[in-house]
Design an enzyme around this catalytic site. Structure first.
Site, short mmCIF file in Angstrom:
data_model
loop_
_atom_site.label_atom_id
_atom_site.label_comp_id
_atom_site.label_asym_id
_atom_site.label_seq_id
_atom_site.Cartn_x
_atom_site.Cartn_y
_atom_site.Cartn_z
N HIS A 37 0.83 -1.21 0.00
CA HIS A 37 0.00 0.00 0.00
C HIS A 37 0.87 1.27 0.00
CE1 HIS A 37 -3.67 2.33 1.25
NE2 HIS A 37 -2.76 3.10 1.84
N GLU A 38 1.83 1.33 0.90
CA GLU A 38 2.64 2.54 1.01
C GLU A 38 3.57 2.70 -0.19
OE1 GLU A 38 1.71 4.73 3.03
OE2 GLU A 38 0.60 3.55 4.49
N CYS B 243 -6.09 0.58 -10.52
CA CYS B 243 -4.90 1.17 -9.91
C CYS B 243 -3.62 0.74 -10.62
CB CYS B 243 -4.82 0.77 -8.43
SG CYS B 243 -6.03 1.63 -7.42
N HIS C 17 1.60 4.30 -2.83
CA HIS C 17 1.55 5.77 -2.66
C HIS C 17 2.82 6.42 -3.19
CE1 HIS C 17 -2.16 6.28 -0.56
NE2 HIS C 17 -1.79 5.74 0.60
N CYS D 298 -5.96 -3.31 -7.82
CA CYS D 298 -7.09 -3.61 -8.69
C CYS D 298 -6.73 -3.19 -10.11
CB CYS D 298 -8.35 -2.91 -8.19
SG CYS D 298 -8.38 -1.13 -8.52
N HIS E 41 -5.81 6.73 -2.66
CA HIS E 41 -6.67 5.70 -2.11
C HIS E 41 -7.73 5.28 -3.11
CE1 HIS E 41 -5.35 6.77 2.21
NE2 HIS E 41 -4.67 5.75 1.73
N CYS E 42 -8.11 4.01 -3.04
CA CYS E 42 -9.04 3.41 -4.00
C CYS E 42 -10.32 3.04 -3.26
CB CYS E 42 -8.37 2.17 -4.59
SG CYS E 42 -9.42 1.25 -5.73
ZN LIG Z 1 -2.87 5.12 2.28
ZN LIG Z 2 -7.57 0.08 -6.68
#
Ligand SMILES: [Zn+2]
Ligand SMILES: [Zn+2]
Length: 178
Positions: A130-131, A168, A134, A165, A140-141
């Site tokens: 996740h990071e 993204c 970024h 996904c 954010h999704c």
């Molecule tokens: Zn985040």
């Molecule tokens: Zn996504």
């Protein structure tokens, strides 16, 4: 040569395996070279001794200095201590978006049952991916299964997968940041 993402342990101890995390992250980001770096001292200025937590934005500043020193274009710090930003009780992690550095904490990812180490390591991997997402410019999704979905609580982390996904994934790109 491909671009490098460094992973660095913050402080003297860690409850997850950085080597294992490196392997998992490398599989998620096949176009980058993922390296494990020497552990780094926790920046003392980041500690809020009243809250007994570390200010994650101050950790990012220290990571930026370290990234310059070790010549890594992208650097993810992994800490066992609890992180916060003002206005929130805690954060699982924080990143420059897009940017050069990010940090995650394993503090709130531990499984209640110590035998469930796979669950714990899986959560650490999701927060790391996740990071890094970024750092590579992803916001954010809204898809709760996408790794870029915001985790407000552990249940959010457990629900989502450790991958991007289909919306993204193509948005992610290596932007040069200096
Ligand atoms: Zn985040
Ligand atoms: Zn996504």
């Amino acid at each position: 040569m491909s671009e490098t993402i460094g992973i660095v342990q913050l402080g003297p101890t860690l409850d997850c395996s950085v080597e294992e995390l490196r392997d998992k992250v490398a599989r998620k980001f096949p176009s980058y070279q993922v390296r494990r770096l020497e552990p780094m001292d926790t920046p003392p200025l980041a500690l809020d001794s009243f809250r007994k937590q570390y200010h994650s934005t101050r950790i990012l500043v220290a990571l930026e200095e370290n990234a310059q020193a070790v010549r890594t274009k992208r650097l993810l710090g992994v800490a066992a201590f609890d992180l916060f930003v003002p206005g929130m009780n805690f954060v699982f992690g924080e990143a420059r978006c897009p940017g050069r550095v990010a940090v995650i904490s394993t503090y709130r990812l531990r499984a209640e049952d110590p035998d469930e180490s796979d669950l714990f390591e899986g959560r650490v991997c999701k927060e790391a991916v996740h990071e890094i997402g970024h750092m590579l410019g992803l916001k954010h999704c809204s898809n709760p299964l996408c790794v870029m979905h915001f985790s407000e609580r552990l249940a959010d982390t457990d629900r989502k997968e450790d991958s991007f996904c289909s919306e993204c994934e193509p948005k992610m790109k290596w932007l040069e940041v200096e």
